[in-house]
Design an enzyme around this catalytic site. Structure first.
Site, PDB file in Angstrom:
ATOM      1  N   CYS A   2       0.756  -1.265   0.078  1.00 24.04           N
ATOM      2  CA  CYS A   2      -0.200  -0.119  -0.141  1.00 24.04           C
ATOM      3  C   CYS A   2       0.847   1.339  -0.103  1.00 24.04           C
ATOM      4  O   CYS A   2       1.688   1.434   0.007  1.00 24.04           O
ATOM      5  CB  CYS A   2      -0.683  -0.061   1.194  1.00 24.04           C
ATOM      6  SG  CYS A   2      -1.884  -1.544   1.174  1.00 24.04           S
ATOM      7  N   CYS A 237      12.647  -4.166   3.193  1.00 24.87           N
ATOM      8  CA  CYS A 237      12.517  -5.415   2.622  1.00 24.87           C
ATOM      9  C   CYS A 237      12.901  -4.623   1.212  1.00 24.87           C
ATOM     10  O   CYS A 237      13.480  -4.008   0.431  1.00 24.87           O
ATOM     11  CB  CYS A 237      11.219  -4.482   2.152  1.00 24.87           C
ATOM     12  SG  CYS A 237      10.699  -5.634   0.716  1.00 24.87           S
ATOM     13  N   CYS A 383       5.780 -13.942   0.769  1.00 27.23           N
ATOM     14  CA  CYS A 383       5.897 -13.076   1.296  1.00 27.23           C
ATOM     15  C   CYS A 383       4.691 -12.436   2.405  1.00 27.23           C
ATOM     16  O   CYS A 383       3.783 -12.988   2.289  1.00 27.23           O
ATOM     17  CB  CYS A 383       5.908 -11.447   1.004  1.00 27.23           C
ATOM     18  SG  CYS A 383       6.646  -9.598   2.290  1.00 27.23           S
ATOM     19  N   CYS A 435      15.274  -7.422   5.224  1.00 26.40           N
ATOM     20  CA  CYS A 435      14.934  -9.021   4.718  1.00 26.40           C
ATOM     21  C   CYS A 435      15.077  -9.532   3.588  1.00 26.40           C
ATOM     22  O   CYS A 435      15.001  -9.224   2.731  1.00 26.40           O
ATOM     23  CB  CYS A 435      12.396  -8.543   5.219  1.00 26.40           C
ATOM     24  SG  CYS A 435      12.046 -10.118   4.700  1.00 26.40           S
ATOM     25  N   CYS A 438      11.700 -14.054   1.259  1.00 26.19           N
ATOM     26  CA  CYS A 438      11.503 -14.503   0.075  1.00 26.19           C
ATOM     27  C   CYS A 438      12.272 -14.949  -0.707  1.00 26.19           C
ATOM     28  O   CYS A 438      12.151 -15.777  -1.926  1.00 26.19           O
ATOM     29  CB  CYS A 438      10.709 -13.297  -0.603  1.00 26.19           C
ATOM     30  SG  CYS A 438      11.595 -11.942  -1.446  1.00 26.19           S
TER      31      CYS A 438
END
Ligand code: 5GP
Ligand code: MG
Length: 461
Positions: A2, A237, A383, A435, A438
Site C-alpha cells: 500500500c 524489504c 512474503c 529482509c 522471499c
C-alpha cells in the site's frame, strides 16, 4: 502493499495528500481514501479504484483542513470492499481517530476473535482494524500511549499513520519492513511511503522515520520522537528496491534508480552473455537494463513498448489469444528484434508467466536467441510482511532448478542476480538491514510454515 501519506500543519493538507496519493498510485490500486481535520472534527472520504476516480476536484479544493492522512490499498489481508478501504475512522474514548497502514500483521485473527467476543466491534475484516480495536479498549489515558499499547500487542509489518483532531502520529515496526520518509514543507510536515510523493510539491526530504520510531507531529510544536518498542536488527524489504518503489523515489533513504543501475551492472558481471541487444522489460526492468548495458557494452534498445492507454479490455472467453494479458501491456518492436541475439532484463520472475509470454513474443518478432536476466534472486518463498507474493505452489523457483526454469520458460540462457549481489547493490553488503525471506525462506518474524531467524529475536533495551 500500500501507499500512505500524512500532512500536518499545512492549509492545503487535503490537496497535498491527494497529489501525494496520485504519485503513490502504483503501490495500490484497489481503493483510496483520505481522512482530514480542521482541528474540530475528522472527515473521511473513501472509494474503490484509482485516486483520480475516488475524489472530485471540488472535494479536494473545498475541504478545509490543516492535517490529513491518505492511503492507497493493495490488499494482503481481508476482503476487497469499501469496508476495507482505508483510512479507517472510529469514535473512541479519546475522540475520533483515523488510521491507515502499509504492511501485514499475520497473527491478528485470534485478537480479532477476542475483541469481538468481548463486545468490541471491528470496523472491517482486515488486520489493521484489530489495531484500532486494541487502541479503543486500551486502558492508557491518552491516545498516543493507547496507540503504542495497541502496536505492542501485534507482531509483523506496519508503517502506520494515526490522525486525531490535533496530532498526526507515524509509527514503523521495529524491523522497519515498510518504508516511511519525513519531509519538511513550506508550512508543516509530510510523511510518505516514498519521497516521490512529496517531491511533486517541493517537500524537502529530511530523513527516514526509523524502525521502531513513533513520530508525533502537531501544528505548533517541533516533531517529537519516541522509541517505545524493544529494538531488534532491522529487516527492510529488498523487494522495495527491486520492484516496488518508484524510480524517482528514495526508499529507506536510498535512491532507487541508482540502486537498480548497480543491480544491472552486477548482473552483467555475474552472468555475462554474447548478444546483440539488451532489452529492458517496461517499466520495472528498465533500471537494471540500463546497468546491464553499461557494464556489458551491449547496445540498449527499446525492443518492447509499454501501452499506457489500453486500460481494461474485454477478454472474449470464446476467442483465445495466447498471453493476451501481457500483450495488452507490452508490444514488441520487430524492427529492433528481428535476427538479433536479445538479452531480456526484468526485475523479477515470480510465477514465470510474464517472462514466458514475453520470450514467445520476442521470438515471434524474429529474435534469434533470447537470454533472460533477472535483477533479483529466485523468489522461493511467500512474503508475510506486506507484499502480495503468491503462495509457494505458484512460485516457479520454489519447485524448479534454474536450468529447469530456463527450459520451462523457453530461454536460451537464464541468470539471476545473486543475493550477495543484490545486497551489495543496495549498500548493505553484509545483509545487516534487510529482509531476505522471499529469497531464503528464513523469516525475521514468526510465520506459519517458515523458519525464524535467531539473530532476529527481540532484545530489550
Ligand atoms: P510473474 O513471474 O508472476 O508472471 O510476474 C513477474 C512480473 O511481475 C515482473 O515483471 C515483475 O515486475 C512483476 N511483479 C513482481 N512483483 C509483483 C507484485 O508484487 N505485484 C505485481 N502486480 N507485479 C509484480
Ligand atoms: Mg514488471
Amino acid at each position: 502493499m500500500c501507499g500512505v501519506i500524512g500532512v500536518m500543519g499545512h492549509p492545503r493538507a487535503v490537496y497535498l495528500s491527494y497529489l501525494g496519493l496520485r504519485r503513490l498510485q502504483p503501490r495500490g490500486q484497489e481503493s483510496a481514501g483520505i481522512v482530514a481535520t480542521d482541528g474540530e472534527s475528522l472527515v473521511q472520504k473513501r472509494g474503490m479504484g484509482h485516486v483520480k476516480d475516488v475524489f472530485t476536484d471540488a472535494e479536494i479544493t473545498n475541504w478545509p483542513a490543516h492535517a490529513a492522512i491518505g492511503h492507497n490499498r493493495y490488499s494482503t489481508a481481508g476482503d476487497s470492499t469499501i469496508d476495507e478501504a482505508q483510512p479507517f475512522m472510529q469514535q473512541t474514548k479519546f475522540g475520533k481517530v483515523a488510521i491507515c497502514h502499509n504492511g501485514h500483521l499475520p497473527h491478528t485473527a485470534e485478537q480479532a476473535r477476542q475483541l469481538l467476543a468481548s463486545g468490541h466491534g471491528l470496523v472491517s475484516t482486515s488486520d489493521t482494524a484489530v489495531v484500532l480495536g486494541l487502541l479503543s479498549q486500551s486502558e492508557k489515558d491518552n491516545v498516543v500511549d493507547a496507540f503504542i499499547d495497541a502496536l505492542s500487542q501485534v507482531e509483523g509489518a506496519y508503517t502506520m499513520l494515526l490522525l486525531t483532531r490535533d496530532k498526526l502520529v507515524a509509527a514503523r515496526d521495529p524491523y522497519g519492513f515498510r518504508p516511511l520518509a519525513l519531509g519538511k514543507l513550506d508550512e508543516g510536515w509530510v510523511v510518505a511511503s516514498e519521497t516521490a510523493a512529496f517531491q511533486l510539491f517541493e517537500g524537502k526530504y529530511e530523513r527516514e522515520v526509523l524502525p521502531g520510531e513513533v513520530l508525533i507531529l502537531t501544528r505548533d510544536q517541533a516533531p517529537q520522537s519516541l522509541y517505545p518498542f524493544p529494538t531488534t536488527q532491522p529487516a527492510e524489504c529488498l523487494f522495495e528496491h527491486v520492484y516496488f518503489a518508484r524510480p524517482d523515489s528514495k526508499v529507506f533513504g536510498s535512491p532507487v534508480s541508482s540502486e537498480r543501475l548497480r543491480m544491472g551492472r552486477r548482473l552483467a558481471q555475474e552472468h555475462p552473455v554474447s548478444a546483440d541487444v539488451v532489452v529492458g522489460i517496461p517499466d520495472s526492468g528498465m533500471g537494471a537494463a540500463f546497468g546491464f548495458h553499461e557494464e556489458s557494452k551491449i547496445p540498449l534498445r527499446l525492443g518492447l513498448t509499454r501501452d499506457h492507454h489500453m486500460g481494461r479490455t474485454f477478454i472474449d472467453p470464446n476467442y483465445e489469444i495466447r498471453g493476451l494479458k501481457v500483450k495488452y501491456k507490452l508490444s514488441p518492436v520487430p524492427d529492433l528484434l528481428d535476427g538479433q541475439r536479445v538479452v531480456l532484463v526484468d526485475d523479477s520472475i515470480v510465477r514465470g508467466n510474464t517472462i514466458m509470454e514475453i520470450i514467445e513474443m520476442v521470438r515471434k518478432a524474429g529474435a534469434r536467441e533470447v537470454h533472460v536476466r533477472s535483477s533479483s534472486p529466485p523468489v522461493i518463498s511467500p512474503c508475510y510482511q506486506g507484499i502480495d507474493t503468491k503462495s509457494k505452489d505458484e512460485l516457479i523457483a520454489a519447485h524448479l532448478t534454474i536450468e529447469e526454469i530456463g527450459r520451462e520458460i523457453g530461454a536460451d540462457s537464464l541468470g539471476y542476480l545473486s543475493r550477495e549481489g543484490l545486497l551489495w547493490a543496495v549498500g548493505d553488503p553484509e545483509g545487516k538491514r534487510h529482509c531476505t525471506s522471499c529469497f531464503t525462506g528464513v523469516y525475521p518474524i514468526r510465520v506459519e510454515g517458515g523458519t525464524s531467524k535467531n539473530q532476529h529475536e527481540m532484545v530489550s533495551t
